[in-house]
Scaffold this active site. Sequence first.
Site, PDB file in Angstrom:
ATOM      1  N   GLU A   5       0.823  -1.203   0.000  1.00  0.00           N
ATOM      2  CA  GLU A   5       0.000   0.000   0.000  1.00  0.00           C
ATOM      3  C   GLU A   5       0.869   1.270   0.000  1.00  0.00           C
ATOM      4  OE1 GLU A   5      -2.605  -1.339   3.187  1.00  0.00           O
ATOM      5  OE2 GLU A   5      -4.177  -1.732   1.738  1.00  0.00           O
ATOM      6  N   HIS A  37      -6.825  -0.895   9.164  1.00  0.00           N
ATOM      7  CA  HIS A  37      -8.085  -1.576   8.885  1.00  0.00           C
ATOM      8  C   HIS A  37      -8.842  -1.662  10.215  1.00  0.00           C
ATOM      9  CE1 HIS A  37      -6.149  -3.869   5.229  1.00  0.00           C
ATOM     10  NE2 HIS A  37      -6.025  -2.553   5.146  1.00  0.00           N
ATOM     11  N   TYR A  60     -13.229  17.542  19.520  1.00  0.00           N
ATOM     12  CA  TYR A  60     -11.901  17.008  19.215  1.00  0.00           C
ATOM     13  C   TYR A  60     -11.876  16.366  17.827  1.00  0.00           C
ATOM     14  CZ  TYR A  60      -7.234  15.649  20.686  1.00  0.00           C
ATOM     15  OH  TYR A  60      -5.886  15.539  20.800  1.00  0.00           O
ATOM     16  N   HIS A  62     -12.641  -0.777   3.388  1.00  0.00           N
ATOM     17  CA  HIS A  62     -11.192  -0.968   3.524  1.00  0.00           C
ATOM     18  C   HIS A  62     -10.657  -0.310   4.801  1.00  0.00           C
ATOM     19  CE1 HIS A  62      -7.070  -0.877   1.219  1.00  0.00           C
ATOM     20  NE2 HIS A  62      -6.939  -1.155   2.500  1.00  0.00           N
TER      21      HIS A  62
HETATM   22 ZN    ZN Z   1      -5.247  -1.440   3.614  1.00  0.00          ZN
END
Ligand code: ZN
Length: 212
Positions: free
Chosen positions: A75, A96, A121, A161
């Site tokens: 990634e 994740h 916040y 995701h």
């Molecule tokens: Zn990922």
Amino acid sequence: MSPENGLRDEIALLGKSMFDRGLTHASTGNISVRLEDGGWLMTPTGSCLGRLDPARISRLDKDGNHVGGDKPTVETFLHMAVYEQRATAGAIVHLHSTHSVAVSCLKDVNPRNVLPPITAYYAMKVGDLPLVPFFPPGSIDLARAVKEMASDHHAVLLANHGPVVAGKSLADAVYATEELEETAKLYLMLRGLETSFLTPEQVADLKVRFPG
Ligand SMILES: [Zn+2]
């Protein structure tokens, strides 16, 4: 200790902290940091954030070439897409994390801003959170979609995701990611209950009081 070795230790420390608290599991999630020479540190592909060896964290040069340590995460492209758009980004966290992923699967969210401003916040640390449509991890389409949104947002949520969050420092990126995850949890707890969110005026006032 060199600044780079200090950052390697910090990545391992914060990675373990997030793993120990269930914010990431198995070999999911990745962390990167921009270095002073224009290169990057990136967590290795297939690595568990709970058991990182600082010396084996991947080193990339300023052109994104792998020049040291283990092979970087698949990634990496997500991180690079955000860095390209955000000159002020010093670190990026991608998880994740369960509640954020759950929210990323909901059909009835606003894709331009997935989570309402539940707390001050959250409004200060995350703000608007766009949903990036689902594309397979590692695909050029996902990189393109993230890049499009990253110039205006330091945090995005990838559909089905998880979140990608940039910060000025590694600590900033981790704290904003944690805030996003806790807010996703609150949002799921509040679904179906009549809820008061912060008003646009209250959010605007916070942005004046706590800029940047
Ligand atoms: Zn990922």
